[in-house]
Design a protein around this motif. Structure first.
Motif, PDB file in Angstrom:
ATOM      1  N   GLY A  77      -4.150 -10.802 -14.813  1.00  7.93           N
ATOM      2  CA  GLY A  77      -2.633 -10.863 -14.488  1.00  7.93           C
ATOM      3  C   GLY A  77      -1.310  -9.929 -14.271  1.00  7.93           C
ATOM      4  O   GLY A  77      -0.656  -9.480 -13.439  1.00  7.93           O
ATOM      5  N   TRP A  78      -2.466  -8.399 -14.070  1.00  4.41           N
ATOM      6  CA  TRP A  78      -1.865  -7.124 -14.246  1.00  4.41           C
ATOM      7  C   TRP A  78      -1.673  -6.634 -12.345  1.00  4.41           C
ATOM      8  O   TRP A  78      -3.425  -6.883 -11.965  1.00  4.41           O
ATOM      9  CB  TRP A  78      -2.820  -6.204 -14.819  1.00  4.41           C
ATOM     10  N   GLU A  79      -1.372  -6.195 -11.755  1.00 10.65           N
ATOM     11  CA  GLU A  79      -0.882  -6.153 -10.457  1.00 10.65           C
ATOM     12  C   GLU A  79      -0.570  -4.381 -10.251  1.00 10.65           C
ATOM     13  O   GLU A  79      -0.321  -3.846 -10.410  1.00 10.65           O
ATOM     14  CB  GLU A  79      -0.127  -6.653  -9.506  1.00 10.65           C
ATOM     15  N   LEU A  80      -1.799  -3.705  -9.382  1.00 15.07           N
ATOM     16  CA  LEU A  80      -1.865  -2.089  -9.537  1.00 15.07           C
ATOM     17  C   LEU A  80      -1.010  -2.273  -7.637  1.00 15.07           C
ATOM     18  O   LEU A  80      -1.248  -2.653  -6.931  1.00 15.07           O
ATOM     19  CB  LEU A  80      -2.983  -1.931  -8.492  1.00 15.07           C
ATOM     20  N   ILE A  81       0.068  -1.888  -8.472  1.00 15.62           N
ATOM     21  CA  ILE A  81       1.229  -1.078  -7.085  1.00 15.62           C
ATOM     22  C   ILE A  81       1.449   0.282  -6.858  1.00 15.62           C
ATOM     23  O   ILE A  81       1.745   0.245  -5.844  1.00 15.62           O
ATOM     24  CB  ILE A  81       2.772  -1.725  -7.401  1.00 15.62           C
ATOM     25  N   ALA A  82       0.790   1.138  -7.218  1.00 18.10           N
ATOM     26  CA  ALA A  82       0.776   2.596  -6.579  1.00 18.10           C
ATOM     27  C   ALA A  82       0.021   3.678  -7.711  1.00 18.10           C
ATOM     28  O   ALA A  82      -0.229   3.138  -8.927  1.00 18.10           O
ATOM     29  CB  ALA A  82       2.016   3.392  -6.942  1.00 18.10           C
ATOM     30  N   SER A  83      -0.958   4.610  -6.830  1.00 17.39           N
ATOM     31  CA  SER A  83      -1.562   5.577  -6.904  1.00 17.39           C
ATOM     32  C   SER A  83      -0.665   7.096  -6.759  1.00 17.39           C
ATOM     33  O   SER A  83      -0.663   6.618  -4.855  1.00 17.39           O
ATOM     34  CB  SER A  83      -2.829   5.281  -7.109  1.00 17.39           C
ATOM     35  N   VAL A  84      -0.511   7.618  -8.078  1.00 17.87           N
ATOM     36  CA  VAL A  84       0.232   9.088  -7.193  1.00 17.87           C
ATOM     37  C   VAL A  84      -0.631  10.158  -8.320  1.00 17.87           C
ATOM     38  O   VAL A  84      -1.467   9.621  -8.998  1.00 17.87           O
ATOM     39  CB  VAL A  84       1.858   8.835  -7.772  1.00 17.87           C
ATOM     40  N   TYR A 133      -3.346  15.143 -13.303  1.00 15.86           N
ATOM     41  CA  TYR A 133      -3.768  13.822 -13.327  1.00 15.86           C
ATOM     42  C   TYR A 133      -3.973  12.752 -12.161  1.00 15.86           C
ATOM     43  O   TYR A 133      -2.817  13.113 -11.619  1.00 15.86           O
ATOM     44  CB  TYR A 133      -2.834  13.385 -14.342  1.00 15.86           C
ATOM     45  N   ASP A 134      -4.197  11.527 -12.115  1.00 16.02           N
ATOM     46  CA  ASP A 134      -4.439  10.604 -11.247  1.00 16.02           C
ATOM     47  C   ASP A 134      -3.346   9.436 -12.001  1.00 16.02           C
ATOM     48  O   ASP A 134      -3.843   9.326 -13.287  1.00 16.02           O
ATOM     49  CB  ASP A 134      -5.631  10.191 -10.989  1.00 16.02           C
ATOM     50  N   VAL A 135      -2.571   8.992 -11.647  1.00 21.78           N
ATOM     51  CA  VAL A 135      -1.789   8.240 -12.208  1.00 21.78           C
ATOM     52  C   VAL A 135      -1.587   6.917 -11.465  1.00 21.78           C
ATOM     53  O   VAL A 135      -0.783   6.591 -10.389  1.00 21.78           O
ATOM     54  CB  VAL A 135       0.292   8.252 -12.386  1.00 21.78           C
ATOM     55  N   ILE A 169       1.356   2.298 -17.126  1.00 18.17           N
ATOM     56  CA  ILE A 169       1.173   3.673 -16.623  1.00 18.17           C
ATOM     57  C   ILE A 169      -0.276   4.317 -17.292  1.00 18.17           C
ATOM     58  O   ILE A 169      -0.654   3.985 -18.082  1.00 18.17           O
ATOM     59  CB  ILE A 169       2.190   4.783 -16.361  1.00 18.17           C
ATOM     60  N   VAL A 170      -1.378   4.971 -16.145  1.00 17.20           N
ATOM     61  CA  VAL A 170      -2.164   4.644 -16.719  1.00 17.20           C
ATOM     62  C   VAL A 170      -2.748   6.207 -16.511  1.00 17.20           C
ATOM     63  O   VAL A 170      -2.769   6.347 -14.952  1.00 17.20           O
ATOM     64  CB  VAL A 170      -3.827   3.826 -16.461  1.00 17.20           C
TER      65      VAL A 170
END
Length: 204
Positions: A77-84, A133-135, A169-170
């Protein structure tokens, strides 16, 4: 296994909320006004990561995590919406914030991430200020949250409509940097002189 915060709940207004680094005495305050005119789902400013919701105003559970493994899916159910990319500008203590009212409150119920139930509480996590960090920003319910919001009964109270969206947020270490220096101590006289161009009359 990622280090995971407790589950907070942010009051979202104007379709966005920040994950911000807590300013601590001894560090220079930074101009961290983000550009919210962009269409990007996530915007980075010094000391802040701004997440743009698809719903104008509602409450959303938020969990922060620190992981040594990038790209690990947090569960169904979790969707990746962005990597910053993010680099600490103070001492590295991150927290979820309401749009306008300060730190997030405790969520009303647990959130399941990385195979475990995260209990309600404080959505904060400590980063190492000597690392960068990559987030990754993950979301639940986002793909149709606006449509579900608009389909709700007119005048419905959405303050506690946490089923509309949830966020994770990882942070994953990506490199190193010089730790942000603490500002030199400054007397009240010097601070007033810097702010006003000259010391006050009673301090000359």
């Amino acid at each position: 296994m990622p280090h995971i915060s407790q589950a907070g709940a942010v009051n979202i207004e104007y379709s966005h909320f920040p994950i911000g680094e807590l300013w601590e005495p001894g560090f220079e305050r930074r101009d961290n006004r983000p550009d919210l005119q962009t269409s990007e789902a996530v915007v980075v400013a010094p000391g802040r990561i701004i997440v743009r919701s698809r719903v104008q105003e509602h409450t959303a559970p938020v969990v922060l995590a620190l992981s040594g493994q990038q790209g690990q899916a947090p569960g169904a159910g979790w969707e990746l919406i962005a990597s910053v990319a993010y680099q600490p500008v103070h001492a590295g203590r991150m927290a979820a914030f309401d749009t306008t009212n300060g730190p997030a409150r405790s969520a009303s119920e647990a959130v399941r991430v990385f195979g475990q139930q995260v209990a309600p509480g404080e959505a904060t996590i400590d980063l190492d200020p000597s690392r960068t960090y990559d987030v990754q920003v993950w979301a639940q319910g986002r793909s149709d949250s606006r449509e579900r919001f608009e389909d709700a009964a007119p005048g419905a109270d959405t303050e506690d409509a946490s089923e509309l969206e949830a966020y994770l947020i990882v942070f994953t270490p990506s490199g190193t940097q010089e730790p942000p220096p603490q500002a030199a101590s400054e007397s009240r006289r010097d601070r007033l002189a810097r702010s006003h161009g000259k010391p006050p009359l009673n301090a000359r």
